[in-house]
Design a protein around this motif. Structure first.
Motif, PDB file in Angstrom:
ATOM      1  N   GLY A  28       0.838  -1.206   0.000  1.00  0.00           N
ATOM      2  CA  GLY A  28       0.000   0.000   0.000  1.00  0.00           C
ATOM      3  C   GLY A  28       0.867   1.247   0.000  1.00  0.00           C
ATOM      4  N   ALA A  29       1.915   1.221   0.814  1.00  0.00           N
ATOM      5  CA  ALA A  29       2.824   2.375   0.887  1.00  0.00           C
ATOM      6  C   ALA A  29       3.563   2.585  -0.434  1.00  0.00           C
ATOM      7  CB  ALA A  29       3.828   2.175   2.025  1.00  0.00           C
ATOM      8  N   GLU A  30       3.685   1.513  -1.222  1.00  0.00           N
ATOM      9  CA  GLU A  30       4.326   1.622  -2.535  1.00  0.00           C
ATOM     10  C   GLU A  30       3.362   2.199  -3.579  1.00  0.00           C
ATOM     11  OE1 GLU A  30       7.443   1.007  -3.366  1.00  0.00           O
ATOM     12  OE2 GLU A  30       8.205  -0.076  -1.630  1.00  0.00           O
ATOM     13  N   GLY A  31       2.108   2.471  -3.151  1.00  0.00           N
ATOM     14  CA  GLY A  31       1.125   3.036  -4.078  1.00  0.00           C
ATOM     15  C   GLY A  31       0.396   1.985  -4.896  1.00  0.00           C
ATOM     16  N   MET A  32       0.397   0.747  -4.401  1.00  0.00           N
ATOM     17  CA  MET A  32      -0.281  -0.331  -5.133  1.00  0.00           C
ATOM     18  C   MET A  32      -1.731  -0.466  -4.679  1.00  0.00           C
ATOM     19  SD  MET A  32       2.734  -3.207  -4.949  1.00  0.00           S
ATOM     20  CE  MET A  32       2.097  -4.243  -6.266  1.00  0.00           C
ATOM     21  N   ASN A  33      -2.546  -1.089  -5.510  1.00  0.00           N
ATOM     22  CA  ASN A  33      -3.890  -1.502  -5.102  1.00  0.00           C
ATOM     23  C   ASN A  33      -3.736  -2.858  -4.424  1.00  0.00           C
ATOM     24  OD1 ASN A  33      -4.919   0.698  -6.670  1.00  0.00           O
ATOM     25  ND2 ASN A  33      -4.674  -0.592  -8.490  1.00  0.00           N
ATOM     26  N   VAL A  34      -4.245  -2.967  -3.204  1.00  0.00           N
ATOM     27  CA  VAL A  34      -3.998  -4.184  -2.429  1.00  0.00           C
ATOM     28  C   VAL A  34      -5.299  -4.940  -2.162  1.00  0.00           C
ATOM     29  CG1 VAL A  34      -3.057  -5.108  -0.281  1.00  0.00           C
ATOM     30  CG2 VAL A  34      -2.048  -3.046  -1.294  1.00  0.00           C
ATOM     31  N   VAL A  35      -5.304  -6.213  -2.526  1.00  0.00           N
ATOM     32  CA  VAL A  35      -6.423  -7.086  -2.173  1.00  0.00           C
ATOM     33  C   VAL A  35      -5.974  -7.885  -0.953  1.00  0.00           C
ATOM     34  CG1 VAL A  35      -7.941  -8.935  -2.941  1.00  0.00           C
ATOM     35  CG2 VAL A  35      -7.176  -7.173  -4.563  1.00  0.00           C
ATOM     36  N   ALA A  55      -3.066   5.723   4.685  1.00  0.00           N
ATOM     37  CA  ALA A  55      -1.775   6.154   4.130  1.00  0.00           C
ATOM     38  C   ALA A  55      -1.931   6.598   2.671  1.00  0.00           C
ATOM     39  CB  ALA A  55      -0.772   5.007   4.244  1.00  0.00           C
ATOM     40  N   GLY A  56      -3.189   6.666   2.207  1.00  0.00           N
ATOM     41  CA  GLY A  56      -3.442   7.196   0.864  1.00  0.00           C
ATOM     42  C   GLY A  56      -3.552   6.138  -0.219  1.00  0.00           C
ATOM     43  N   GLY A  57      -3.515   4.848   0.154  1.00  0.00           N
ATOM     44  CA  GLY A  57      -3.570   3.771  -0.837  1.00  0.00           C
ATOM     45  C   GLY A  57      -4.988   3.259  -1.052  1.00  0.00           C
ATOM     46  N   ALA A  58      -5.102   2.284  -1.956  1.00  0.00           N
ATOM     47  CA  ALA A  58      -6.399   1.670  -2.238  1.00  0.00           C
ATOM     48  C   ALA A  58      -6.331   0.199  -1.865  1.00  0.00           C
ATOM     49  CB  ALA A  58      -6.724   1.821  -3.720  1.00  0.00           C
ATOM     50  N   ALA A  59      -7.364  -0.277  -1.189  1.00  0.00           N
ATOM     51  CA  ALA A  59      -7.342  -1.680  -0.757  1.00  0.00           C
ATOM     52  C   ALA A  59      -8.755  -2.215  -0.608  1.00  0.00           C
ATOM     53  CB  ALA A  59      -6.593  -1.798   0.568  1.00  0.00           C
ATOM     54  N   ALA A  60      -8.873  -3.536  -0.696  1.00  0.00           N
ATOM     55  CA  ALA A  60     -10.161  -4.199  -0.488  1.00  0.00           C
ATOM     56  C   ALA A  60      -9.923  -5.470   0.304  1.00  0.00           C
ATOM     57  CB  ALA A  60     -10.792  -4.536  -1.842  1.00  0.00           C
ATOM     58  N   ALA A  61     -10.783  -5.719   1.288  1.00  0.00           N
ATOM     59  CA  ALA A  61     -10.695  -6.966   2.061  1.00  0.00           C
ATOM     60  C   ALA A  61     -11.598  -8.005   1.410  1.00  0.00           C
ATOM     61  CB  ALA A  61     -11.129  -6.715   3.501  1.00  0.00           C
ATOM     62  N   VAL A  62     -11.064  -9.195   1.188  1.00  0.00           N
ATOM     63  CA  VAL A  62     -11.846 -10.235   0.510  1.00  0.00           C
ATOM     64  C   VAL A  62     -11.718 -11.554   1.268  1.00  0.00           C
ATOM     65  CG1 VAL A  62     -12.171 -11.535  -1.635  1.00  0.00           C
ATOM     66  CG2 VAL A  62     -11.468  -9.135  -1.734  1.00  0.00           C
ATOM     67  N   GLN A  63     -12.852 -12.130   1.646  1.00  0.00           N
ATOM     68  CA  GLN A  63     -12.844 -13.401   2.364  1.00  0.00           C
ATOM     69  C   GLN A  63     -12.641 -14.551   1.377  1.00  0.00           C
ATOM     70  OE1 GLN A  63     -14.910 -16.275   2.540  1.00  0.00           O
ATOM     71  NE2 GLN A  63     -13.802 -17.035   4.320  1.00  0.00           N
ATOM     72  N   ALA A  64     -11.773 -15.480   1.717  1.00  0.00           N
ATOM     73  CA  ALA A  64     -11.598 -16.705   0.919  1.00  0.00           C
ATOM     74  C   ALA A  64     -10.716 -17.675   1.687  1.00  0.00           C
ATOM     75  CB  ALA A  64     -10.949 -16.398  -0.434  1.00  0.00           C
ATOM     76  N   ASP A  65     -11.112 -18.925   1.709  1.00  0.00           N
ATOM     77  CA  ASP A  65     -10.279 -19.980   2.292  1.00  0.00           C
ATOM     78  C   ASP A  65      -9.418 -20.543   1.157  1.00  0.00           C
ATOM     79  OD1 ASP A  65      -9.201 -22.390   3.159  1.00  0.00           O
ATOM     80  OD2 ASP A  65     -10.987 -22.990   4.271  1.00  0.00           O
ATOM     81  N   VAL A  66      -8.103 -20.284   1.217  1.00  0.00           N
ATOM     82  CA  VAL A  66      -7.248 -20.645   0.077  1.00  0.00           C
ATOM     83  C   VAL A  66      -7.108 -22.152  -0.124  1.00  0.00           C
ATOM     84  CG1 VAL A  66      -5.918 -18.504   0.237  1.00  0.00           C
ATOM     85  CG2 VAL A  66      -5.065 -20.570   1.382  1.00  0.00           C
ATOM     86  N   SER A  67      -7.536 -22.938   0.862  1.00  0.00           N
ATOM     87  CA  SER A  67      -7.444 -24.393   0.688  1.00  0.00           C
ATOM     88  C   SER A  67      -8.561 -24.915  -0.214  1.00  0.00           C
ATOM     89  CB  SER A  67      -7.481 -25.093   2.047  1.00  0.00           C
ATOM     90  OG  SER A  67      -8.751 -24.959   2.635  1.00  0.00           O
ATOM     91  N   LYS A  68      -9.475 -24.017  -0.579  1.00  0.00           N
ATOM     92  CA  LYS A  68     -10.587 -24.416  -1.468  1.00  0.00           C
ATOM     93  C   LYS A  68     -10.435 -23.698  -2.795  1.00  0.00           C
ATOM     94  CE  LYS A  68     -13.946 -25.497   2.124  1.00  0.00           C
ATOM     95  NZ  LYS A  68     -13.328 -25.059   3.381  1.00  0.00           N
ATOM     96  N   ASN A  69     -10.265 -24.485  -3.850  1.00  0.00           N
ATOM     97  CA  ASN A  69      -9.961 -23.889  -5.150  1.00  0.00           C
ATOM     98  C   ASN A  69     -11.025 -22.900  -5.613  1.00  0.00           C
ATOM     99  OD1 ASN A  69      -8.278 -23.664  -7.487  1.00  0.00           O
ATOM    100  ND2 ASN A  69      -9.919 -24.694  -8.582  1.00  0.00           N
TER     101      ASN A  69
END
Ligand code: NAD
Length: 261
Positions: A28-35, A55-69
């Motif tokens: 985020g501090a690097e100015g990236m969009n963060v998921v 800090a001026g960045g863009a981000a979104a919180a996304v729920q997902a269990d990575v053990s499930k494809n």
């Protein structure tokens, strides 16, 4: 700071706390969009997003269990919906469970492998498919561990999963190098994160760990975040298929440090 990262989109799995949260904040501090992916700790992920946005960045919180494809696919779709593409995918989510191997249930073993190895493969697969589809270069960073190479009694599943992550990383790097896709791993040593909170709350256990670290102290999540930012950036454009150890020297046979052996 790396100017080329600005405006790019990164997915970080398991970023509600620990190393994932630190990497997400750094990106985020690097100015990236963060998921910022999370499995169950929605508040933690929202905290990560808040810190990035403040800090001026863009981000979104996304729920997902990575053990499930299917959840990994949904995570990718959410990144597309929010930011229209993915440039960098960080497979960070991981778990560990201690139990002597003769008592370890197959279910416990399978759960660790499902999250730490199959979850990493699912993320790599989804991101690479996207990079190929768009004929774009892309970067994947997988969180391994010093236990990619150091055996760890009571954590056979964890150590096997991290050794697997190392070879998966190398294999995918070789398979897609000619398409401009870089795949690397970061292998942290002992870091100050919630996964270690219980152990490090005990001063004796912490001191025992510190004796295994030639630099003499437990690392900070920001040390890993700095390595991730570099690997993601064009400064590492000729680096692929490697595991970068961020471990204060833990993999250097610390028992030999003062001339013993
Ligand atoms: P942590 O327990 O503090 O955080 C792990 C994160 O992964 C959490 O956000 C958790 O919710 C998430 N997660 C767990 N299972 C998930 C799932 N199925 N789907 C989505 N998210 C899930 O751990 P950490 O210390 O931040 O470790 C992060 C990574 O680094 C892990 O892969 C771990 O094995 C590795 N690592 C950590 C250390 C260390 O000392 N902290 C050392 C070596 C390797």
């Amino acid at each position: 700071m790396y100017d080329d990262l600005k405006g790019k989109t990164v997915v970080v799995t398991g970023s509600s706390k620990g190393l994932g949260a630190a990497m997400a904040r750094r990106f985020g501090a690097e100015g990236m969009n963060v998921v910022a992916n999370y499995r169950s700790d929605e508040e933690g992920a929202r905290e990560t997003v808040r810190a990035i946005e403040e800090a001026g960045g863009a981000a979104a919180a996304v729920q997902a269990d990575v053990s499930k494809n299917e959840c990994v696919d949904a995570l990718f779709d959410a990144a597309m919906f929010s930011f229209g593409g993915v440039d960098i995918w960080v497979n960070n989510a991981g778990i560990e469970v201690a139990s002597p191997s003769d008592r370890k249930s197959i279910e416990e073993w399978q759960r660790v492998i499902d999250v730490n190895l199959t979850g990493v493969f699912a993320g790599c697969r989804r991101a690479i498919d996207h990079f190929l589809d768009r004929k774009m270069p892309g970067v994947i960073i997988n969180l391994s561990s010093v236990h990619e190479i150091i055996p760890w009694p009571h954590f056979a599943d964890y150590a096997a999963s991290k050794a697997g992550v190392g070879m998966l990383t190398k294999t995918l790097a070789l398979e897609y190098a000619d398409r401009g896709i870089r795949v690397n791993a970061i292998a942290p040593g002992a870091m100050n994160t919630p996964i270690n909170a219980e152990k490090f709350a005990d001063p004796e256990a912490r001191a025992a760990t510190e004796r295994l670290i030639p630099m003499g102290y437990v690392g900070a999540p920001e040390d890993v975040a700095a390595a991730a930012a570099w690997l993601a950036s064009d400064q590492a454009s000729y680096v692929t298929g490697t595991t970068l150890f961020v471990d204060g020297g833990m993999t250097l046979y610390p028992g030999f440090q003062f001339g013993q052996g």
